[in-house]
Design an enzyme around this catalytic site. Structure first.
Site, short mmCIF file in Angstrom:
data_model
loop_
_atom_site.label_atom_id
_atom_site.label_comp_id
_atom_site.label_asym_id
_atom_site.label_seq_id
_atom_site.Cartn_x
_atom_site.Cartn_y
_atom_site.Cartn_z
N ASP A 32 0.69 -1.13 -0.09
CA ASP A 32 0.15 0.13 0.16
C ASP A 32 0.77 1.29 0.14
OD1 ASP A 32 1.04 0.07 2.64
OD2 ASP A 32 -1.02 0.35 3.62
N LEU A 33 2.14 1.05 -0.03
CA LEU A 33 3.00 2.33 -0.08
C LEU A 33 3.08 3.11 1.04
CD1 LEU A 33 2.83 2.93 -4.14
CD2 LEU A 33 4.28 1.56 -2.83
N ALA A 75 4.58 -7.84 4.42
CA ALA A 75 3.63 -6.28 4.71
C ALA A 75 3.19 -6.46 6.21
CB ALA A 75 2.61 -6.62 4.01
N SER A 118 9.43 -11.79 14.18
CA SER A 118 10.32 -10.93 14.87
C SER A 118 10.99 -11.70 15.85
CB SER A 118 9.68 -9.73 15.03
OG SER A 118 10.36 -9.03 15.74
N TYR A 142 2.64 -5.42 18.80
CA TYR A 142 3.27 -5.84 17.37
C TYR A 142 3.85 -7.27 17.86
CZ TYR A 142 7.35 -6.31 14.27
OH TYR A 142 8.31 -6.65 13.59
N ARG A 210 22.67 -5.59 20.60
CA ARG A 210 21.69 -6.33 19.49
C ARG A 210 22.58 -7.03 18.57
NH1 ARG A 210 18.83 -3.94 22.72
NH2 ARG A 210 17.13 -2.76 22.45
N ARG A 274 15.38 4.36 26.77
CA ARG A 274 13.87 4.10 26.23
C ARG A 274 13.18 3.15 27.40
NH1 ARG A 274 14.10 3.44 19.85
NH2 ARG A 274 14.43 5.62 19.38
N GLY A 276 11.29 0.38 28.38
CA GLY A 276 10.86 -1.01 27.91
C GLY A 276 12.06 -1.46 26.77
P1 NAD Z 1 9.09 -1.60 6.12
O1 NAD Z 1 8.17 -0.71 6.69
O2 NAD Z 1 10.21 -1.04 5.17
O3 NAD Z 1 8.37 -2.55 5.14
C1 NAD Z 1 6.91 -3.01 5.23
C2 NAD Z 1 6.31 -2.89 3.74
O4 NAD Z 1 4.77 -3.39 4.15
C3 NAD Z 1 6.17 -1.47 3.51
O5 NAD Z 1 6.48 -1.40 2.07
C4 NAD Z 1 4.83 -0.93 3.48
O6 NAD Z 1 4.32 -0.14 2.63
C5 NAD Z 1 3.85 -2.25 3.49
N1 NAD Z 1 2.76 -2.20 4.02
C6 NAD Z 1 2.44 -1.93 5.50
N2 NAD Z 1 1.03 -1.92 5.50
C7 NAD Z 1 0.56 -2.59 4.58
C8 NAD Z 1 -0.73 -2.71 4.33
N3 NAD Z 1 -1.86 -2.60 5.35
N4 NAD Z 1 -1.02 -3.37 3.09
C9 NAD Z 1 0.12 -3.57 2.16
N5 NAD Z 1 1.32 -2.95 2.37
C10 NAD Z 1 1.59 -2.95 3.78
O7 NAD Z 1 9.90 -2.59 6.99
P2 NAD Z 1 10.71 -3.77 7.00
O8 NAD Z 1 11.80 -3.47 7.90
O9 NAD Z 1 11.17 -4.07 5.48
O10 NAD Z 1 9.96 -5.00 7.65
C11 NAD Z 1 9.62 -6.16 6.72
C12 NAD Z 1 9.15 -7.34 7.54
O11 NAD Z 1 9.89 -7.75 8.48
C13 NAD Z 1 7.92 -6.78 8.56
O12 NAD Z 1 6.98 -7.82 8.47
C14 NAD Z 1 8.19 -6.60 9.72
O13 NAD Z 1 7.58 -6.75 10.83
C15 NAD Z 1 9.61 -7.74 9.84
N6 NAD Z 1 10.64 -7.32 10.74
C16 NAD Z 1 11.84 -6.26 10.34
C17 NAD Z 1 12.52 -6.24 10.90
C18 NAD Z 1 13.76 -5.12 10.87
O14 NAD Z 1 14.80 -5.19 11.59
N7 NAD Z 1 13.64 -4.38 9.85
C19 NAD Z 1 12.71 -6.85 12.21
C20 NAD Z 1 12.02 -7.96 12.58
C21 NAD Z 1 10.99 -8.15 11.71
C1 UD2 Z 2 13.76 -3.78 17.39
C2 UD2 Z 2 12.74 -3.39 16.30
C3 UD2 Z 2 11.55 -3.72 16.86
C4 UD2 Z 2 11.31 -4.81 17.65
C5 UD2 Z 2 12.30 -5.01 18.72
C6 UD2 Z 2 12.00 -6.36 19.38
C7 UD2 Z 2 13.66 -2.14 14.31
C8 UD2 Z 2 13.74 -1.00 13.92
N1 UD2 Z 2 13.10 -2.10 15.50
O1 UD2 Z 2 13.72 -2.65 18.40
O2 UD2 Z 2 10.46 -3.58 15.63
O3 UD2 Z 2 11.23 -5.97 16.73
O4 UD2 Z 2 13.46 -4.92 18.08
O5 UD2 Z 2 12.89 -6.41 20.53
O6 UD2 Z 2 14.14 -3.04 13.94
N2 UD2 Z 2 18.85 3.88 20.12
C9 UD2 Z 2 19.45 4.70 20.41
N3 UD2 Z 2 19.32 5.92 19.65
C10 UD2 Z 2 18.68 6.12 18.72
C11 UD2 Z 2 18.06 5.15 18.42
C12 UD2 Z 2 18.03 3.81 19.23
O7 UD2 Z 2 20.24 4.82 21.48
O8 UD2 Z 2 18.55 7.22 17.94
C13 UD2 Z 2 18.92 2.71 20.96
C14 UD2 Z 2 17.64 2.00 21.33
O9 UD2 Z 2 17.38 2.57 22.66
C15 UD2 Z 2 17.94 0.70 21.58
C16 UD2 Z 2 18.92 0.15 20.45
O10 UD2 Z 2 19.31 1.56 19.96
O11 UD2 Z 2 18.52 0.04 22.56
C17 UD2 Z 2 18.16 -0.43 19.10
O12 UD2 Z 2 17.05 0.25 18.85
P1 UD2 Z 2 16.05 -0.19 17.52
O13 UD2 Z 2 15.03 0.85 17.76
O14 UD2 Z 2 16.92 0.09 16.27
O15 UD2 Z 2 15.75 -1.47 17.83
P2 UD2 Z 2 15.11 -2.23 18.94
O16 UD2 Z 2 16.03 -3.77 18.86
O17 UD2 Z 2 14.91 -1.64 20.12
#
Ligand code: NAD
Ligand code: UD2
Length: 308
Positions: A32-33, A75, A118, A142, A210, A274, A276
């Site tokens: 859905d962008l 998504a 996740s 989440y 992390r 932060r 939690g």
């Molecule tokens: P992202 O936000 O870049 O990607 C999510 C995509 O889903 C986006 O393109 C967004 O437009 C689309 N989307 C959101 N809601 C939608 C809807 N209702 N309908 C259609 N499309 C929708 O995030 P990402 O980091 O690429 O995450 C991808 C997946 O991996 C997610 O499921 C996220 O929860 C999971 N994940 C990511 C991380 C991380 O570190 N990035 C960690 C754990 C899990």
């Molecule tokens: C990650 C995921 C989240 C969820 C969570 C589960 C991302 C972006 N977030 O959160 O979706 O899955 O894991 O545990 O992948 N920090 C700073 N300064 C900043 C930003 C962050 O100090 O400007 C610290 C933050 O407080 C944390 C660490 O960096 O201690 C990592 O933060 P994060 O938001 O990248 O990821 P996390 O692991 O908290």
């Protein structure tokens, strides 16, 4: 293979889409962008189709899923913070849509299914490194939705309706991760600020850890899983996807400071932790390694590639 990638215009999804196209597959992206961008996807490419739509919308799902051999469900509203602010709205995307997708795929006979879960499902479990069997302690809407999604997927898998695999991503980083929000991935935020010489905020003492995994390593795990012959019921295969390396934020900052092109010294100020915030996190990735996968990109190489 014809593959649907939900969320394919996002950070991880766009890298996966490119890799699937490179491997010769035909890809439909349903997105859905909302956080994803059209510009993340390759331009003129015959084997790529973008359906702009909501993954929770039945008609959009039907349009995108018909005729596929497999789907990768990425998504989601990936922001934990957003799920805390709006648990009802994010639940529609993060769980209801998943159940609709699994159910429709089962009815259409699209059996091969990969699901993005996740590390958040482990919450603050201190039993490190976290193996897949570790106790789940979802602490946010989440995390609750991601874990429930796994349970629904396991149901469809056990019933023989889907041939599914779930992946618990740890902290994924790489190019195209959006640094815009204060809750964006810490590496995208730190690199963006380091590049501009802007101040960096460190929440807490920097000793929190992390497991940072480079996006291409995540993508290789997904592409390989699609190529593997399916697994038979009963149990849903679940894999951690991390690098298996525990990195503190102070170590991360030191690695960023060593990158060419970064304005040093970094301007870092401290703020209270932060609420939690998880203290330590690292994955046991032996299960994924046993499939032949291994992480190929270390932290420094990944940071350099992300900085560009
Ligand atoms: P992202 O936000 O870049 O990607 C999510 C995509 O889903 C986006 O393109 C967004 O437009 C689309 N989307 C959101 N809601 C939608 C809807 N209702 N309908 C259609 N499309 C929708 O995030 P990402 O980091 O690429 O995450 C991808 C997946 O991996 C997610 O499921 C996220 O929860 C999971 N994940 C990511 C991380 C991380 O570190 N990035 C960690 C754990 C899990
Ligand atoms: C990650 C995921 C989240 C969820 C969570 C589960 C991302 C972006 N977030 O959160 O979706 O899955 O894991 O545990 O992948 N920090 C700073 N300064 C900043 C930003 C962050 O100090 O400007 C610290 C933050 O407080 C944390 C660490 O960096 O201690 C990592 O933060 P994060 O938001 O990248 O990821 P996390 O692991 O908290």
């Amino acid at each position: 293979m014809r593959v649907l990638v939900t969320g394919g215009a996002g950070f991880i999804g766009s890298h996966l889409t490119a890799a699937l196209l490179d491997a010769g597959h035909a890809v439909t992206v349903l997105d859905d962008l909302s956080t994803g961008k059209r510009a993340n996807l390759p331009g003129a490419e015959e084997r790529l189709r973008l359906v702009v739509g909501d993954v929770a919308d039945q008609a959009a799902l039907e349009e995108a899923l018909a005729g596929q051999d497999a789907f990768v469900h990425l998504a989601a509203v990936a922001s934990v913070e957003a799920s805390v602010r709006d648990p009802v709205g994010t639940h529609r995307t993060n769980l209801e849509a998943s159940v609709r997708l699994f159910d429709l795929a089962a009815r259409l006979g699209v059996k091969r299914a990969l699901y993005a879960s996740s590390a958040a499902v482990y919450g603050d479990n201190p039993a490190l490194p976290l193996g897949e069997e570790a106790e789940k302690r979802p602490l946010t809407p989440y995390a609750a939705d991601k874990l429930a999604g796994e349970h629904y997927l396991a149901h469809f898998h056990r019933a023989g309706h889907l041939d599914a695999t779930a992946f618990r991503f740890f902290n994924v980083f790489g190019p195209r991760q959006d640094p815009a929000s204060p809750y964006s991935g810490v590496i995208s935020v730190f690199l963006d600020r380091a590049r501009r010489g802007a101040p960096i905020t460190l929440f807490g003492d920097g000793e929190q850890t992390r497991d940072f995994v480079y996006v291409q390593d995540v993508v290789r795990a997904l592409v390989a899983a699609l190529a593997r012959p399916g697994q038979t019921p009963p149990e849903l295969p679940v894999f951690n996807v991390g690098r298996g390396a525990e990195v503190s934020l102070l170590e991360l900052l030191a690695a960023i400071e060593r990158l060419p092109g970064v304005r040093t010294p970094l301007s870092v100020s401290s703020a209270p932790p932060r609420q939690g915030d998880i203290r330590r996190s690292v994955a046991d990735v032996s299960r994924l390694r046993a499939t032949g996968w291994e992480p190929r990109t270390g932290l420094e190489a990944g940071l350099a590639a992300t900085l560009g």
